[in-house]
Scaffold this active site. Structure first.
Site, PDB file in Angstrom:
ATOM      1  N   LYS A 109      48.326  44.347  31.685  1.00  0.00           N
ATOM      2  CA  LYS A 109      48.973  43.747  32.855  1.00  0.00           C
ATOM      3  C   LYS A 109      48.975  42.224  32.789  1.00  0.00           C
ATOM      4  CE  LYS A 109      44.914  43.711  35.886  1.00  0.00           C
ATOM      5  NZ  LYS A 109      44.784  42.252  35.920  1.00  0.00           N
ATOM      6  N   THR A 110      47.874  41.622  32.300  1.00  0.00           N
ATOM      7  CA  THR A 110      47.824  40.161  32.209  1.00  0.00           C
ATOM      8  C   THR A 110      48.877  39.658  31.224  1.00  0.00           C
ATOM      9  OG1 THR A 110      45.455  40.198  32.684  1.00  0.00           O
ATOM     10  CG2 THR A 110      46.350  38.167  31.763  1.00  0.00           C
ATOM     11  N   ASP A 152      48.796  39.211  40.968  1.00  0.00           N
ATOM     12  CA  ASP A 152      47.965  40.085  40.145  1.00  0.00           C
ATOM     13  C   ASP A 152      47.064  40.926  41.051  1.00  0.00           C
ATOM     14  OD1 ASP A 152      46.758  41.200  37.949  1.00  0.00           O
ATOM     15  OD2 ASP A 152      45.434  39.509  37.560  1.00  0.00           O
ATOM     16  N   GLU A 153      46.677  42.116  40.587  1.00  0.00           N
ATOM     17  CA  GLU A 153      45.765  43.007  41.334  1.00  0.00           C
ATOM     18  C   GLU A 153      46.264  43.233  42.763  1.00  0.00           C
ATOM     19  OE1 GLU A 153      43.631  44.505  39.711  1.00  0.00           O
ATOM     20  OE2 GLU A 153      42.673  43.262  38.186  1.00  0.00           O
ATOM     21  N   GLN A 213      43.349  52.121  40.982  1.00  0.00           N
ATOM     22  CA  GLN A 213      42.178  51.247  40.861  1.00  0.00           C
ATOM     23  C   GLN A 213      41.911  50.485  42.152  1.00  0.00           C
ATOM     24  OE1 GLN A 213      41.321  49.374  36.870  1.00  0.00           O
ATOM     25  NE2 GLN A 213      43.511  49.726  36.576  1.00  0.00           N
ATOM     26  N   ARG A 216      36.355  52.047  31.758  1.00  0.00           N
ATOM     27  CA  ARG A 216      35.689  50.866  31.190  1.00  0.00           C
ATOM     28  C   ARG A 216      35.276  51.139  29.753  1.00  0.00           C
ATOM     29  NH1 ARG A 216      38.248  47.965  33.630  1.00  0.00           N
ATOM     30  NH2 ARG A 216      39.213  49.896  34.336  1.00  0.00           N
TER      31      ARG A 216
END
Length: 716
Positions: free
Chosen positions: A35-36, A220-221, A251, A606
């Site tokens: 995503k970044t 973002d997020e 998430q 993770r």
């Protein structure tokens, strides 16, 4: 124009998001899907291909670390400095707006930002002024109430029809807190966003100016935004096709602190011409780990739906370890970490993830016993250390005499003969006349109300602050910080202190000087900032984030919430039991249970190479060993993905429960019933409240007097 650097590293879905025409867009980005990269390449694409001015781009995220990473990647692709671009956290961007327009926002030019601990300290002082017992109404509860109202965009005057007695008291304190902050020229984190929202909402000309300035807005997020953040974004992008948001409803794990998963769904209603692009290819984990994560999250009903996949190999199966108790669990985990390290891997590549901070103790003890280096992630932050906060308080008071929180902190640090009676007199006068502590102190000196010795001590303190300002005006920032630390008496204080860590405190103060020397100050006239004010504001904003030394080869211990955004080759998810994970508070509420499941999904994803999941048959809770029941989330994992391990069992003492009589039937295949009276050899007579599980894993919840306990019927 050569677009190879922008387009070549992207997969098909990422490329579609980056090159899409300007429109409202929701990029549903799964864990580890890049995503970044999409955000960064989208911004660079807008600048290089669509000729959008860098000054017309706004990019908002949640942590300074994420913002700095984004800026760094953009600079690398553009091969130019991006410091003038509006890239930052919600609080950082709001802070920048308020600095530029402090007059319209009715703020002092040098207003100071309170971090969380300073806010709590200010509330504590306010409660004392109001003669309210802090044991009856803890400052932390008041802080939570105030911040929750601000997150919902509510001032005290906006809260109506309150009937609950406790809420009425909270509201009164909120009103007094607002007055105190206004009087002393300080703002807390919630106030930064609320006041910048009100500024844009109420000033049509200013709002239109920024609507046109920011032709492209990136978030973002997005799933972590709260009600106020979403409203703030819609003010900046009023029904225009320039809002590009990246998020993942799977998430969304911060509902407890105000995040609204509904914002993802509302976005689609608010911007009807939006486009949705799903990023489902994962670049982090093995196929086995992703299949497990997909299997768990598919049990949630409230989701947009996506399925992670990877071109990577299947990898190892997920190991499920059924421990006897928490000690056995910790021993198992630490033994596997040693095996990992002995095989030539780094300890820092391993993480122990738990639902509650209280679970870390057993792992810490076992790691210490085996002399294994470890770090509890999210521990004491640099800017939260007492010696650093003391030094910053001197600097803040130099910048703003009306900063009550800072004056209150250092008025007698180091001790200078200003006793509690003097401090109480200052507070009383300030509260009575609704003035700052500084002005109240000056009035007491002028009126010579205090005893001579106290009067002189107070005069010397005020004079010290005045002299520190005068003597440091022409100094560079680092020199100024060093001068204040030395002349305030802090270095001398800790040098004379023979307690443990006094040398460490001095080293930390020296590190603050280093931080000032490294501080990069962009002298933008629009921001209305002095270098000292900007440094202090940056320290407050940074204090909300963890500081960690990535060079240390230590095992990482952290909560599942803290682990979001991180990745490790080897991960241990521990304590996977009913009542612990999912938590007891979430079991009976659908929304909370689904958030717990999303947290489980975050934990699983993770892991990059190997995942261990542990649960215990019994666990020590509140000083007593209680039977534990395997988490429902473990049942949602496909058996073919698992390698289950059990230690040898030794049953030392079976528990006996004698059924007395039967009431309402709950399960036809169980000999126990809800409402049944039972007798336990240790706990005495009780009543069955609930029954869960089947066969060997059946458990009964029994009420013994004022306590309720889950017991396994397999040993009855």
């Amino acid at each position: 124009m050569d677009m190879t650097k922008i387009i070549a590293p992207l997969n098909d879905a990422q490329r579609a998001a980056v090159t899409a025409p300007s429109q409202a867009m929701l990029v549903l980005a799964g864990a580890g899907s890049g995503k970044t990269r999409v955000l960064v390449h989208r911004i660079v694409y807008q600048i290089q291909v669509n000729n959008v001015s860098p000054h017309s781009i706004l990019a908002v995220t949640f942590t300074n670390k994420a913002a700095n990473e984004m800026r760094g990647r953009i600079e690398s692709l553009l091969e130019t400095n991006a410091s003038k671009m509006w890239i930052g956290t919600f609080h950082g961007i709001a802070h920048r707006l308020l600095r530029r327009h402090h007059q319209q926002a009715c703020l002092h030019k040098d207003f100071q930002v309170l971090d969380s601990s300073d806010q709590q300290r200010l509330i504590k002082r306010l409660l004392e002024d109001l003669k309210i017992d802090t044991k009856e109404l803890p400052p932390k509860e008041i802080q939570w109430f105030i911040n929750a109202q601000k997150d919902n965009g509510l001032r005290s005057k906006d809260i109506n029809e309150v009937k609950d007695r406790n809420t009425i008291r909270f509201l009164r304190i909120y009103q007094e807190y607002e007055k105190l902050c206004e009087r002393t020229g300080v703002v807390d984190f919630g106030e930064l966003l609320l006041r910048s929202y009100e500024l844009l909402r109420d000033d049509d000309i200013l709002r239109e100016q920024y609507n046109w300035r920011f032709s492209q807005i990136h978030v973002d997020e997005f799933q972590d935004t709260n009600q106020l953040q979403y409203a703030w974004l819609t003010l900046l992008s009023p029904n225009r096709d320039n809002l590009f948001v990246v998020g993942d409803d799977d998430q969304s794990i911060y509902g407890w602190r105000g995040a609204k998963i509904e914002n993802i769904y509302n976005f689609q209603k608010h911007y009807p011409n939006h486009q949705v692009i799903k990023l489902e290819q994962n670049y982090r984990s093995t196929s086995t780990i992703l299949k497990a994560a997909n299997s768990v999250i598919e049990n949630n009903k409230e989701r947009m739906g996506k399925s992670l996949w990877t071109e990577s190999a299947d990898g190892e199966k997920i190991t499920i370890y059924n421990a006897q108790d928490e000690r056995d669990e910790a021993k198992y985990v630490v033994e596997r970490i040693k095996m990992w390290f002995d095989a030539g891997n780094k300890r820092a590549e391993t993480a122990i993830l738990y639902r509650s901070n209280a679970q870390s103790r057993q792992f810490e003890e076992q790691l210490m016993f085996t002399k294994t280096p470890f770090k509890v992630y999210g521990g004491m932050r640099f800017y939260d250390r007492a010696e650093i906060k003391n030094a910053l308080a001197y600097l803040r008071l130099i910048a703003n005499r009306n900063d009550d929180a800072s004056l209150d902190r250092i008025i007698n640090t180091p001790t200078r003969g200003i006793g509690l009676k003097t401090i109480d007199a200052i507070r009383e006068l300030a509260h009575t006349k609704q003035i700052s502590l500084w002005i109240a102190a000056k009035e007491l000196i002028e009126q010579q109300i205090l005893p001579s010795r106290a009067n002189n001590a107070l005069f010397n303190f005020l004079n010290l602050i005045e002299q520190l300002e005068q003597n440091t005006k022409e100094l560079e920032l680092a020199e100024r910080v060093q001068f204040v630390i030395e002349q305030s008496g802090l270095i001398s204080l800790y040098s004379q202190d023979k307690v443990e860590k006094s040398e460490e405190k001095i080293e930390n103060l020296k590190e603050l000087v280093n931080a000032a020397a490294d501080f990069s100050f962009d002298n933008d006239e629009e921001d209305n900032l002095s270098e000292l004010t900007e440094f202090l504001s940056n320290a407050s904003l940074e204090s909300s984030e963890s500081q960690s030394d990535e060079s240390d080869d230590c095992v990482q211990l952290m909560t599942l919430h803290t682990a979001k955004g991180l990745e490790f080759p080897l991960v241990f998810m521990v304590g996977m039991e009913e009542g612990l994970f999912p938590s007891q508070q979430s079991i009976y509420e659908k929304q909370k249970l689904e958030e717990e499941r999303r947290l489980c999904y975050v934990g699983i994803t993770r892991a990059m190479q190997k995942l261990h999941i542990t649960h215990a048959d019994s666990r020590l809770l509140y000083g007593r060993s209680e039977s534990a029941f395997k988490s429902r989330f473990l049942k949602e994992l496909p058996q073919e993905l698992l390698n289950e391990v059990r230690p040898k069992r030794e049953v030392l003492r079976p528990i006996t429960v004698k059924p007395l009589q039967s009431y309402e039937e709950i399960k036809s295949d169980s000999k126990y019933r809800k409402g049944q009276k039972v007798h336990h050899a240790t706990f005495g007579n009780g009543t069955i409240l609930n029954i869960e599980g089947e066969g060997a894993k059946e458990m009964v919840l029994i009420k013994f007097g004022n306590d309720s306990k889950w017991l396994m019927t397999a040993y009855l």
